[in-house]
Enzyme design. Sequence first.
Site, PDB file in Angstrom:
ATOM      1  N   TYR A   1      56.630  37.360  31.943  1.00 51.15           N
ATOM      2  CA  TYR A   1      56.535  35.919  31.778  1.00 51.15           C
ATOM      3  C   TYR A   1      57.812  35.334  31.211  1.00 51.15           C
ATOM      4  CZ  TYR A   1      55.091  37.206  27.015  1.00 51.15           C
ATOM      5  OH  TYR A   1      55.022  37.748  25.754  1.00 51.15           O
TER       6      TYR A   1
ATOM      7  N   GLN B   1      64.016  32.804  27.951  1.00 50.44           N
ATOM      8  CA  GLN B   1      63.654  34.180  27.640  1.00 50.44           C
ATOM      9  C   GLN B   1      62.665  34.667  28.688  1.00 50.44           C
ATOM     10  OE1 GLN B   1      63.043  34.722  23.334  1.00 50.44           O
ATOM     11  NE2 GLN B   1      61.173  35.792  23.835  1.00 50.44           N
TER      12      GLN B   1
ATOM     13  N   ARG C   1      60.890  47.660  56.106  1.00 44.29           N
ATOM     14  CA  ARG C   1      61.512  48.144  54.870  1.00 44.29           C
ATOM     15  C   ARG C   1      60.671  47.868  53.635  1.00 44.29           C
ATOM     16  NH1 ARG C   1      66.548  44.506  55.122  1.00 44.29           N
ATOM     17  NH2 ARG C   1      64.838  43.165  55.771  1.00 44.29           N
TER      18      ARG C   1
ATOM     19  N   ASP D   1      45.528  40.732  16.747  1.00 43.84           N
ATOM     20  CA  ASP D   1      44.585  39.973  17.571  1.00 43.84           C
ATOM     21  C   ASP D   1      43.153  40.059  17.053  1.00 43.84           C
ATOM     22  OD1 ASP D   1      46.731  39.201  19.094  1.00 43.84           O
ATOM     23  OD2 ASP D   1      46.231  40.452  20.818  1.00 43.84           O
TER      24      ASP D   1
ATOM     25  N   ASP E   1      54.576  31.475  14.999  1.00 46.44           N
ATOM     26  CA  ASP E   1      53.629  32.273  15.769  1.00 46.44           C
ATOM     27  C   ASP E   1      52.196  31.948  15.348  1.00 46.44           C
ATOM     28  OD1 ASP E   1      52.909  34.205  17.636  1.00 46.44           O
ATOM     29  OD2 ASP E   1      52.918  35.810  16.147  1.00 46.44           O
TER      30      ASP E   1
ATOM     31  N   ASN F   1      59.978  37.940  29.198  1.00 43.79           N
ATOM     32  CA  ASN F   1      59.337  39.038  28.479  1.00 43.79           C
ATOM     33  C   ASN F   1      58.531  39.893  29.445  1.00 43.79           C
ATOM     34  OD1 ASN F   1      60.149  37.913  25.880  1.00 43.79           O
ATOM     35  ND2 ASN F   1      58.647  36.336  26.328  1.00 43.79           N
TER      36      ASN F   1
ATOM     37  N   HIS G   1      47.395  31.383  25.074  1.00 46.61           N
ATOM     38  CA  HIS G   1      47.435  32.202  26.278  1.00 46.61           C
ATOM     39  C   HIS G   1      47.105  33.651  25.945  1.00 46.61           C
ATOM     40  CE1 HIS G   1      49.772  34.928  28.988  1.00 46.61           C
ATOM     41  NE2 HIS G   1      49.047  34.264  29.869  1.00 46.61           N
TER      42      HIS G   1
END
Length: 187
Positions: free
Chosen positions: A132, A46, A23, A168, A143, A48, A119
């Site tokens: 994650y 959480q 299967r 970034d 942040d 994400n 990360h």
Amino acid sequence: MKIIPRRLEGVYEIRLSPLSDHRGQFMRTYDESIFADYGIHRHWVQENQSVSVSKGTIRGLHFQYSPSSEAKLVRAATGAVLDVFVDLRKGSPTFGEWDSIELSDDNLAMIYIPRGFAHGFCTLCDHCTVQYKVDRKFSPAEDGGIRWNDPTIAVQWPTETPILSDKDKNLPTLDMFISQNKGLDTE
């Protein structure tokens, strides 16, 4: 499931063990008791999901300042990524060092990254989905990040011309981070 300590203290590679038959397959991606045996059980608050459509997309290097510093449990649900993590923990003997692992839907690897790390990842193919879990809720006020191509860290990314967000592209260097802060708290 097999849990393997990595070179940077507190980081663990998790190899999943699917059960397969005619299967398809079934696999456990998290087991509280197994993770607790390694001291890495967290209350995940959480989960994400990131979808990247093109090979060579870099997302990161991101982190959260205290009190929102977060541990992460990361896997590639589809596709393949080079997952990168940089030690930014105050007083760590490996501060500023990085390590990486390929995560893919073929190798069924995951990575546990404790608090105090930046990360990021680079997609190795088109159409990658990364999932994650985090143990703290995201806080825009806390942040932070380090530039993907910081020469002091010298991550060996699989591309020299990545697809990046404007955010970034403009993250500070490690030297700028150090001049503003001595490192990340792990609590």
